[in-house]
Design a protein around this motif. Structure first.
Motif, mmCIF file in Angstrom:
data_model
loop_
_atom_site.group_PDB
_atom_site.id
_atom_site.type_symbol
_atom_site.label_atom_id
_atom_site.label_comp_id
_atom_site.label_asym_id
_atom_site.label_seq_id
_atom_site.Cartn_x
_atom_site.Cartn_y
_atom_site.Cartn_z
ATOM 1 N N CYS A 171 -34.979 18.960 -44.463
ATOM 2 C CA CYS A 171 -33.864 19.740 -43.931
ATOM 3 C C CYS A 171 -33.585 20.933 -44.843
ATOM 4 N N PRO B 108 -31.016 23.246 -39.009
ATOM 5 C CA PRO B 108 -30.168 22.842 -37.872
ATOM 6 C C PRO B 108 -29.317 23.983 -37.330
ATOM 7 N N TYR C 182 -29.095 21.282 -31.482
ATOM 8 C CA TYR C 182 -28.973 20.242 -32.514
ATOM 9 C C TYR C 182 -27.580 19.633 -32.504
ATOM 10 N N PRO D 261 -25.456 16.467 -34.828
ATOM 11 C CA PRO D 261 -25.487 15.370 -35.804
ATOM 12 C C PRO D 261 -25.126 14.057 -35.123
ATOM 13 N N LYS E 159 -22.947 11.137 -35.257
ATOM 14 C CA LYS E 159 -21.693 10.841 -35.928
ATOM 15 C C LYS E 159 -21.628 9.382 -36.362
ATOM 16 N N ARG F 89 -19.873 13.906 -44.829
ATOM 17 C CA ARG F 89 -20.256 14.599 -43.596
ATOM 18 C C ARG F 89 -19.823 13.858 -42.344
ATOM 19 N N GLN G 264 -21.466 11.478 -40.998
ATOM 20 C CA GLN G 264 -22.717 11.486 -40.243
ATOM 21 C C GLN G 264 -23.559 10.285 -40.641
ATOM 22 N N VAL H 219 -29.846 12.530 -43.430
ATOM 23 C CA VAL H 219 -28.912 12.251 -42.346
ATOM 24 C C VAL H 219 -29.672 12.173 -41.033
ATOM 25 N N GLY I 155 -29.954 13.222 -37.091
ATOM 26 C CA GLY I 155 -29.556 14.231 -36.128
ATOM 27 C C GLY I 155 -30.278 14.009 -34.819
ATOM 28 N N CYS J 127 -33.095 14.095 -40.890
ATOM 29 C CA CYS J 127 -33.073 15.410 -41.524
ATOM 30 C C CYS J 127 -32.988 15.145 -43.028
#
Length: 650
Positions: free
Chosen positions: A126, A142, A148, A150, A152, A163, A165, A181, A183, A204
């Protein structure tokens, strides 16, 4: 759980499906297996739910909560699903892995990902990565993708509190790690794919260590079992059948093919049972091994320790339990009557290597035995020497065993070397794995599948080697010019192509372009040479040469015609990164004929060199004789044995 509660949960699921909240459907997570179940199983309300954004597909492929025959209908439909046909790149000897290409985001960003059946998460570096190495392609950004999103945080995933995320973390056997993370974005599968771009969850990457940090490839495409596997996600969307196939190239060729989705298996494909409950990996019920037709003295249970016998496309070599390894090694060595055991290429490893087999892969079976794998159903898969050997990198004509002892681990691990030039079909729907020996560089032709790519979806694919409106050009025939060899000898094939990408934009990618051309023309990268590269208007012009391989003086007539046919019939396909391009010229060059005086002076030169060598050899022999005479004293008995000295190289 009471009957009333079950009815209530089912009613809520049906309401969610039919209402305006349809794109957000509860996915039930099995606490025992971690499997994701679609809303058609939502009535099993005992399982906690993870909420993920789903996107409504066409009515025919939707999951109906009111059709009791939907499961059977879906199974029938899955046979008619599209599949994603994708090329494989790289090789085992130089890279240790095979990669494929994925395009992520809108507009698409391209990535080279290691094909790994032992992993579930697909991830790429990422733009926010704080510890990522320098890889083949730029990091995923992103912010530049309009599609894109994320993933959650929820109760069903590990969460990054900063984040909010979902995050992932993976550690591999060689102690490399990847973390980042999760996505979701649109993923496209290349211009040979019938499957249109699909939304999928991926990693990512924000940190990587070990081999993952230093490797050339960008990341990994996870083909294993699990909710984050790209295969599972596409199957759950009901856009592909519950199957995929891999075909790795041979010892010299590299590359290959991959299919996400089902294919019609060849009639002589050999199948082995694969128990999904045996381990979290793809396994086969291996019962015995034979070397040169002789069964190794092992109990079948030796191949069933711990995780059993695992197929792992992300591992380079094969690893056997201790008893099986020693039995295999000893059996192979007994069959090598004319070869000499030598040291391996790396002094840090005790490789078992042999010299004297010659440099041609097609001749290996004359020196090394066939190895048979026998499965629980009695089916037998015969392996060629290239399925358990790798080339010695320092000694020409020498090869080493690519099968090693798996430490103290009783599992059997079969990596990429085991399946060279074998189509492997992971038929998850019918819990079996199929093997079919073939030339993976010609897989589509051998499966009788047209090589013409389908129409490309917008903003997601590569382009052909010529403008779409330009008709194919038939490759002209070449008449033989060397009658005493029975065929044409080609010194090299040259061709010129024009790109609509500027010189400055093309220059950083010229090495990658050479690799892609080599793969598309079925030659080694070392055979592709850039002759000229210059600017022309708003685009760029490059001329290339395909030269003979390292062990050959000429390109065969057949190979040259194949190269020319692929060029002129526009079968060379490159990613959209290189824009559109056009073939403007090609030439097959034959060796120049020598005149009588060139041949005359060549004979004189060879005679002079031979005379000089004979003179040096005579002088060296005289020196050695003189030295020995000085060493032998007169008072030694005549019958006393004098140890022979090994003649040192001059």
């Amino acid at each position: 759980m009471s009957r009333e509660w079950t009815q209530l949960v089912s009613a809520v699921c049906l309401f969610l499906y039919l209402s305006e909240f349809g794109p957000w459907i509860a996915l039930a997570i099995s606490g025992d297996t971690g499997d994701i179940l679609l809303s058609k199983n939502c009535h099993q309300g005992a399982r906690p739910a993870m909420i993920l954004p789903l996107y409504r597909s066409d009515p025919d492929s939707s999951v109906s909560a009111v059709n009791p025959h939907r499961k059977l209908q879906r199974s029938v439909e899955s046979r008619r699903r599209s599949n994603a046909r994708m090329r494989l790149y790289d090789d085992l000897l130089l890279h240790g892995y095979y990669t494929t290409r994925l395009w992520i985001g809108t507009p698409p960003q391209r990535f080279a990902l290691i094909v790994d059946t032992g992993s579930t998460v697909t991830y790429v570096p990422c733009s926010t990565c704080e510890h990522c190495g320098r890889h083949q392609d730029p990091k995923f950004q992103p912010d530049l993708s309009s599609t894109y999103q994320p993933v959650k945080c929820s109760s069903s995933c590990n969460c990054d509190d900063n984040r909010m995320q979902c995050v992932y973390e993976r550690q591999y056997a060689e102690m490399s790690t990847s973390s980042g993370v999760l996505g979701e974005d649109v993923i496209a599968f290349g211009n040979q794919s019938e499957l249109t771009p699909q939304r999928a969850v991926f990693g990512c990457e924000n940190a990587e260590t070990g081999d993952l940090y230093s490797q050339h490839a960008d990341g990994i495409i996870g083909l294993g079992r699990g909710d984050l596997s790209i295969v599972d996600q596409l199957v759950e969307k009901n856009v592909i059948g519950d199957s995929f196939s891999l075909c790795y190239g041979g010892m010299d060729v590299g590359g290959g093919a991959m299919v996400l989705g089902g294919i019609s298996p060849p009639s002589d494909m050999v199948f082995a049972y694969s128990d999904p409950g045996r381990s979290p990996y793809y396994n086969i019920d291996l019962k015995e091994m034979r070397v040169a037709g002789k069964r190794l003295p092992l109990k079948p249970s030796v191949f069933d320790g711990k995780h059993g016998t695992i197929l792992d496309s992300g591992t380079t070599y094969a690893y056997l339990p201790e008893a099986a390894f020693h039995a295999f090694k000893d059996a192979v060595k007994k069959e090598l009557h004319s070869l000499k055991q030598i040291n391996g290429p790396d002094p840090n490893y005790h490789d078992i290597c042999f010299s004297g087999a010659g440099n041609s892969v097609s001749e290996l079976s004359k020196s090394f035995p066939v190895v048979d794998m026998v499965f629980g159903n009695g089916a037998k898969l015969s392996l060629s020497p290239e399925n358990y050997l790798f080339r010695h990198s320092k000694v020409r004509g020498a090869y080493c065993l690519g099968i090693f002892q798996n430490g103290k681990d009783p599992s059997t691990l079969l990596g990429g070397i085991f399946v060279r030039n074998i189509l492997v079909t992971y038929d998850r729907e019918h819990t079996k794995v199929g093997f079919w020996k073939t030339n993976c560089s010609e897989l589509w032709e051998r499966l009788h599948i047209s090589g013409a790519p389908p129409p490309m979806p917008p903003n997601s694919e590569g382009t052909n080697m010529t403008e779409a409106s330009e008709p194919p050009v038939a490759a002209p025939s070449i008449s033989p010019q060397d009658s005493h060899t029975g065929g044409l000898q080609i010194a090299r094939v040259t061709f010129v192509i024009i790109f609509n990408i500027s010189y400055s934009d093309m220059k950083p990618h010229i090495t990658e372009l050479a690799e892609l051309i080599a793969h598309e023309l079925y030659v080694n990268t070392s055979q592709v040479q850039l002759m000229n590269f210059t600017s022309i208007g708003n685009g760029s012009l490059s001329s290339w040469a395909i030269i003979p391989g390292a062990s050959a003086d000429y390109i065969s007539n057949t190979t040259a015609m194949s190269i020319i046919a692929r060029l002129t019939n526009h079968h060379v396909q490159l990613p959209s990164t290189f824009g559109s391009y056009k073939l403007v010229d090609w030439k097959a060059e034959v060796p120049p004929e020598r005149s009588w005086w060139q041949q005359y002076y060549m004979v004189l030169g060879l005679a002079a060199m031979l005379t000089l060598l004979l003179g040096l050899l005579s002088f060296a022999t005289f020196l050695i004789w003189k030295s020995r005479q000085q060493t032998l004293h007169s008072y030694k008995p005549v019958d006393e044995a004098v140890p022979e000295q090994e003649l040192q190289p001059l």
